[in-house]
Design a protein around this motif. Structure first.
Motif, PDB file in Angstrom:
ATOM      1  N   ALA A 159      -4.026   0.972  -6.084  1.00 48.67           N
ATOM      2  CA  ALA A 159      -4.204   1.390  -4.687  1.00 48.67           C
ATOM      3  C   ALA A 159      -5.617   1.090  -4.212  1.00 48.67           C
ATOM      4  CB  ALA A 159      -3.899   2.878  -4.541  1.00 48.67           C
ATOM      5  N   GLN A 160      -6.604   1.281  -5.076  1.00 49.39           N
ATOM      6  CA  GLN A 160      -7.982   0.971  -4.696  1.00 49.39           C
ATOM      7  C   GLN A 160      -8.163  -0.518  -4.441  1.00 49.39           C
ATOM      8  OE1 GLN A 160     -10.190   2.610  -7.967  1.00 49.39           O
ATOM      9  NE2 GLN A 160     -10.591   4.510  -6.868  1.00 49.39           N
ATOM     10  N   VAL A 161      -7.569  -1.348  -5.286  1.00 43.69           N
ATOM     11  CA  VAL A 161      -7.654  -2.799  -5.095  1.00 43.69           C
ATOM     12  C   VAL A 161      -6.976  -3.194  -3.787  1.00 43.69           C
ATOM     13  CG1 VAL A 161      -6.856  -5.035  -5.971  1.00 43.69           C
ATOM     14  CG2 VAL A 161      -7.884  -3.369  -7.535  1.00 43.69           C
ATOM     15  N   LEU A 162      -5.791  -2.645  -3.547  1.00 37.91           N
ATOM     16  CA  LEU A 162      -5.072  -2.990  -2.324  1.00 37.91           C
ATOM     17  C   LEU A 162      -5.826  -2.532  -1.081  1.00 37.91           C
ATOM     18  CD1 LEU A 162      -1.405  -2.235  -3.407  1.00 37.91           C
ATOM     19  CD2 LEU A 162      -2.524  -4.464  -3.215  1.00 37.91           C
ATOM     20  N   ALA A 163      -6.407  -1.348  -1.135  1.00 37.35           N
ATOM     21  CA  ALA A 163      -7.187  -0.856   0.007  1.00 37.35           C
ATOM     22  C   ALA A 163      -8.393  -1.748   0.245  1.00 37.35           C
ATOM     23  CB  ALA A 163      -7.623   0.580  -0.239  1.00 37.35           C
ATOM     24  N   PHE A 164      -8.998  -2.191  -0.828  1.00 38.42           N
ATOM     25  CA  PHE A 164     -10.145  -3.083  -0.714  1.00 38.42           C
ATOM     26  C   PHE A 164      -9.733  -4.396  -0.071  1.00 38.42           C
ATOM     27  CE2 PHE A 164     -13.068  -6.227  -2.547  1.00 38.42           C
ATOM     28  CZ  PHE A 164     -14.264  -5.704  -2.108  1.00 38.42           C
ATOM     29  N   TRP A 165      -8.567  -4.919  -0.463  1.00 40.37           N
ATOM     30  CA  TRP A 165      -8.081  -6.192   0.052  1.00 40.37           C
ATOM     31  C   TRP A 165      -7.559  -6.081   1.476  1.00 40.37           C
ATOM     32  CZ3 TRP A 165      -5.629  -8.539  -4.854  1.00 40.37           C
ATOM     33  CH2 TRP A 165      -6.218  -9.779  -5.131  1.00 40.37           C
ATOM     34  N   GLU A 166      -7.185  -4.896   1.901  1.00 44.49           N
ATOM     35  CA  GLU A 166      -6.598  -4.739   3.232  1.00 44.49           C
ATOM     36  C   GLU A 166      -7.518  -5.282   4.316  1.00 44.49           C
ATOM     37  OE1 GLU A 166      -3.969  -1.479   5.666  1.00 44.49           O
ATOM     38  OE2 GLU A 166      -5.273  -0.797   4.056  1.00 44.49           O
ATOM     39  N   GLN A 167      -8.820  -5.196   4.102  1.00 42.80           N
ATOM     40  CA  GLN A 167      -9.768  -5.691   5.087  1.00 42.80           C
ATOM     41  C   GLN A 167      -9.674  -7.211   5.266  1.00 42.80           C
ATOM     42  OE1 GLN A 167     -13.484  -4.360   3.506  1.00 42.80           O
ATOM     43  NE2 GLN A 167     -13.050  -5.221   1.511  1.00 42.80           N
ATOM     44  N   ASP A 168      -9.042  -7.889   4.334  1.00 42.29           N
ATOM     45  CA  ASP A 168      -8.916  -9.341   4.397  1.00 42.29           C
ATOM     46  C   ASP A 168      -7.480  -9.786   4.658  1.00 42.29           C
ATOM     47  OD1 ASP A 168     -11.663  -9.782   3.783  1.00 42.29           O
ATOM     48  OD2 ASP A 168     -11.194  -9.252   1.716  1.00 42.29           O
ATOM     49  N   GLU A 169      -6.660  -8.875   5.151  1.00 39.65           N
ATOM     50  CA  GLU A 169      -5.249  -9.181   5.380  1.00 39.65           C
ATOM     51  C   GLU A 169      -5.088 -10.426   6.239  1.00 39.65           C
ATOM     52  OE1 GLU A 169      -1.187  -7.305   7.225  1.00 39.65           O
ATOM     53  OE2 GLU A 169      -3.071  -6.296   7.574  1.00 39.65           O
ATOM     54  N   GLY A 170      -4.110 -11.225   5.894  1.00 34.68           N
ATOM     55  CA  GLY A 170      -3.800 -12.423   6.660  1.00 34.68           C
ATOM     56  C   GLY A 170      -4.527 -13.660   6.173  1.00 34.68           C
ATOM     57  N   GLN A 171      -5.485 -13.491   5.286  1.00 36.74           N
ATOM     58  CA  GLN A 171      -6.187 -14.640   4.736  1.00 36.74           C
ATOM     59  C   GLN A 171      -5.557 -14.998   3.398  1.00 36.74           C
ATOM     60  OE1 GLN A 171     -10.445 -14.419   4.854  1.00 36.74           O
ATOM     61  NE2 GLN A 171     -10.405 -13.046   6.596  1.00 36.74           N
ATOM     62  N   CYS A 172      -5.223 -16.246   3.220  1.00 34.07           N
ATOM     63  CA  CYS A 172      -4.487 -16.658   2.020  1.00 34.07           C
ATOM     64  C   CYS A 172      -5.180 -17.761   1.240  1.00 34.07           C
ATOM     65  CB  CYS A 172      -3.101 -17.169   2.403  1.00 34.07           C
ATOM     66  SG  CYS A 172      -2.089 -15.973   3.247  1.00 34.07           S
ATOM     67  N   ASP A 173      -6.437 -18.021   1.540  1.00 35.79           N
ATOM     68  CA  ASP A 173      -7.044 -19.203   0.945  1.00 35.79           C
ATOM     69  C   ASP A 173      -8.329 -18.929   0.168  1.00 35.79           C
ATOM     70  OD1 ASP A 173      -8.505 -18.463   3.159  1.00 35.79           O
ATOM     71  OD2 ASP A 173      -8.615 -20.466   4.015  1.00 35.79           O
ATOM     72  N   PHE A 174      -8.486 -17.725  -0.348  1.00 40.87           N
ATOM     73  CA  PHE A 174      -9.682 -17.419  -1.130  1.00 40.87           C
ATOM     74  C   PHE A 174      -9.571 -18.060  -2.512  1.00 40.87           C
ATOM     75  CE2 PHE A 174      -9.575 -13.229   1.275  1.00 40.87           C
ATOM     76  CZ  PHE A 174     -10.515 -13.633   2.194  1.00 40.87           C
ATOM     77  N   ALA A 206       0.809  -1.224   0.000  1.00 39.80           N
ATOM     78  CA  ALA A 206       0.000   0.000   0.000  1.00 39.80           C
ATOM     79  C   ALA A 206       0.847   1.281   0.000  1.00 39.80           C
ATOM     80  CB  ALA A 206      -0.986  -0.009   1.151  1.00 39.80           C
ATOM     81  N   PRO A 207       1.837   1.426   0.881  1.00 38.34           N
ATOM     82  CA  PRO A 207       2.649   2.652   0.866  1.00 38.34           C
ATOM     83  C   PRO A 207       3.439   2.827  -0.436  1.00 38.34           C
ATOM     84  CG  PRO A 207       2.969   1.469   2.926  1.00 38.34           C
ATOM     85  CD  PRO A 207       2.197   0.562   2.008  1.00 38.34           C
ATOM     86  N   GLU A 208       3.934   1.730  -0.991  1.00 37.49           N
ATOM     87  CA  GLU A 208       4.681   1.807  -2.240  1.00 37.49           C
ATOM     88  C   GLU A 208       3.787   2.289  -3.378  1.00 37.49           C
ATOM     89  OE1 GLU A 208       6.143  -2.144  -2.712  1.00 37.49           O
ATOM     90  OE2 GLU A 208       7.473  -2.008  -0.986  1.00 37.49           O
ATOM     91  N   THR A 209       2.560   1.820  -3.388  1.00 42.03           N
ATOM     92  CA  THR A 209       1.624   2.220  -4.430  1.00 42.03           C
ATOM     93  C   THR A 209       1.295   3.702  -4.328  1.00 42.03           C
ATOM     94  OG1 THR A 209       0.723  -0.013  -4.490  1.00 42.03           O
ATOM     95  CG2 THR A 209      -0.625   1.716  -5.453  1.00 42.03           C
ATOM     96  N   ALA A 210       1.140   4.197  -3.122  1.00 39.72           N
ATOM     97  CA  ALA A 210       0.882   5.634  -2.930  1.00 39.72           C
ATOM     98  C   ALA A 210       2.068   6.452  -3.447  1.00 39.72           C
ATOM     99  CB  ALA A 210       0.620   5.930  -1.457  1.00 39.72           C
ATOM    100  N   GLU A 211       3.292   5.989  -3.199  1.00 43.75           N
ATOM    101  CA  GLU A 211       4.476   6.691  -3.685  1.00 43.75           C
ATOM    102  C   GLU A 211       4.522   6.699  -5.216  1.00 43.75           C
ATOM    103  OE1 GLU A 211       8.048   5.155  -1.927  1.00 43.75           O
ATOM    104  OE2 GLU A 211       7.257   5.384   0.102  1.00 43.75           O
ATOM    105  N   VAL A 212       4.181   5.581  -5.824  1.00 45.84           N
ATOM    106  CA  VAL A 212       4.175   5.504  -7.287  1.00 45.84           C
ATOM    107  C   VAL A 212       3.164   6.495  -7.857  1.00 45.84           C
ATOM    108  CG1 VAL A 212       3.588   4.039  -9.259  1.00 45.84           C
ATOM    109  CG2 VAL A 212       4.999   3.127  -7.405  1.00 45.84           C
TER     110      VAL A 212
END
Length: 77
Positions: free
Chosen positions: A47-62, A23-29
């Protein structure tokens, strides 16, 4: 196995676990593109996709089909 994270559909389910790092790298870009007078839309979309996914952080099995359905619906899994 090494995944090409954003281009290999089999790797898509693992992306939420990496969001906090990107997320921070994307904001810098986005800022850099804008400052250089270049179109920032692609970086902003990422950045929008990453922000959307942030709510699911730590889940790796979707399953990929569920991840895509999540994007279409605009709701967390």
């Amino acid at each position: 196995m090494i995944c090409a994270i954003l281009s290999d559909p089999e790797c898509v389910p693992s992306v939420p676990s990496r969001v906090r790092r990107w997320a921070p790298e994307t904001a810098e870009v986005t800022d850099t593109l804008r400052a250089a007078g270049l179109p920032p839309e692609t970086a902003e979309a990422r950045a929008q996709v990453l922000a959307f996914w942030e709510q699911d952080e730590g889940q790796c099995d979707f399953p990929v089909k569920d991840v895509l359905a999540q994007f279409r619906s605009g709701k967390s899994m």
